[in-house]
Design a protein around this motif. Structure first.
Motif, PDB file in Angstrom:
ATOM      1  N   LEU A   7       0.827  -1.209   0.000  1.00 22.43           N
ATOM      2  CA  LEU A   7       0.000   0.000   0.000  1.00 22.43           C
ATOM      3  C   LEU A   7       0.862   1.260   0.000  1.00 22.43           C
ATOM      4  N   ARG A   8       1.950   1.248   0.741  1.00 22.04           N
ATOM      5  CA  ARG A   8       2.858   2.400   0.756  1.00 22.04           C
ATOM      6  C   ARG A   8       3.483   2.603  -0.626  1.00 22.04           C
ATOM      7  N   TRP A   9       3.882   1.496  -1.274  1.00 20.86           N
ATOM      8  CA  TRP A   9       4.458   1.590  -2.613  1.00 20.86           C
ATOM      9  C   TRP A   9       3.430   2.157  -3.587  1.00 20.86           C
ATOM     10  N   CYS A  10       2.178   1.716  -3.485  1.00 23.69           N
ATOM     11  CA  CYS A  10       1.128   2.235  -4.363  1.00 23.69           C
ATOM     12  C   CYS A  10       0.946   3.739  -4.179  1.00 23.69           C
ATOM     13  N   GLY A  14       1.833   6.170  -7.187  1.00 23.45           N
ATOM     14  CA  GLY A  14       0.598   6.602  -7.826  1.00 23.45           C
ATOM     15  C   GLY A  14      -0.168   5.472  -8.498  1.00 23.45           C
ATOM     16  N   VAL A  15       0.181   4.229  -8.188  1.00 22.82           N
ATOM     17  CA  VAL A  15      -0.516   3.072  -8.745  1.00 22.82           C
ATOM     18  C   VAL A  15      -1.822   2.883  -7.991  1.00 22.82           C
ATOM     19  N   GLY A  16      -2.897   2.657  -8.728  1.00 21.42           N
ATOM     20  CA  GLY A  16      -4.191   2.445  -8.095  1.00 21.42           C
ATOM     21  C   GLY A  16      -4.291   1.070  -7.456  1.00 21.42           C
ATOM     22  N   TRP A  17      -4.957   1.002  -6.326  1.00 20.03           N
ATOM     23  CA  TRP A  17      -5.132  -0.260  -5.616  1.00 20.03           C
ATOM     24  C   TRP A  17      -6.627  -0.537  -5.514  1.00 20.03           C
ATOM     25  N   HIS A  18      -7.032  -1.697  -5.981  1.00 23.86           N
ATOM     26  CA  HIS A  18      -8.445  -2.057  -5.953  1.00 23.86           C
ATOM     27  C   HIS A  18      -8.601  -3.394  -5.266  1.00 23.86           C
ATOM     28  N   MET A  26     -13.585 -14.293  -9.758  1.00 22.08           N
ATOM     29  CA  MET A  26     -13.195 -14.070 -11.150  1.00 22.08           C
ATOM     30  C   MET A  26     -12.468 -12.748 -11.325  1.00 22.08           C
ATOM     31  N   GLN A  27     -12.630 -11.832 -10.391  1.00 16.01           N
ATOM     32  CA  GLN A  27     -11.884 -10.580 -10.450  1.00 16.01           C
ATOM     33  C   GLN A  27     -10.403 -10.832 -10.190  1.00 16.01           C
TER      34      GLN A  27
END
Length: 54
Positions: A7-10, A14-18, A26-27
């Motif tokens: 999460l810190r790296w995201c 600026g990478v989105g985390w979902h 299936m996701q």
């Protein structure tokens, strides 16, 4: 610890985390496919005599 680092790296990059919705596996099909191949290549390549060898 790992999830906090990811999460810190995201946040830093600026990478989105979902998150995956509950009961919507299936996701996560890409990750599940990768984990299955990794398991086949790494774990099933070896024959273990007992649990201590694992």
């Amino acid at each position: 610890m790992i999830s906090h680092a990811i999460l810190r790296w995201c946040q830093d990059t600026g990478v989105g985390w979902h998150y995956i919705a509950p009961e919507k596996l299936m996701q996560n099909a890409f990750a599940e496919s990768f984990i299955g191949r990794l398991r086949d290549e790494c774990f099933y390549e070896h024959i273990f005599g007992n649990l201590a060898e694992v």
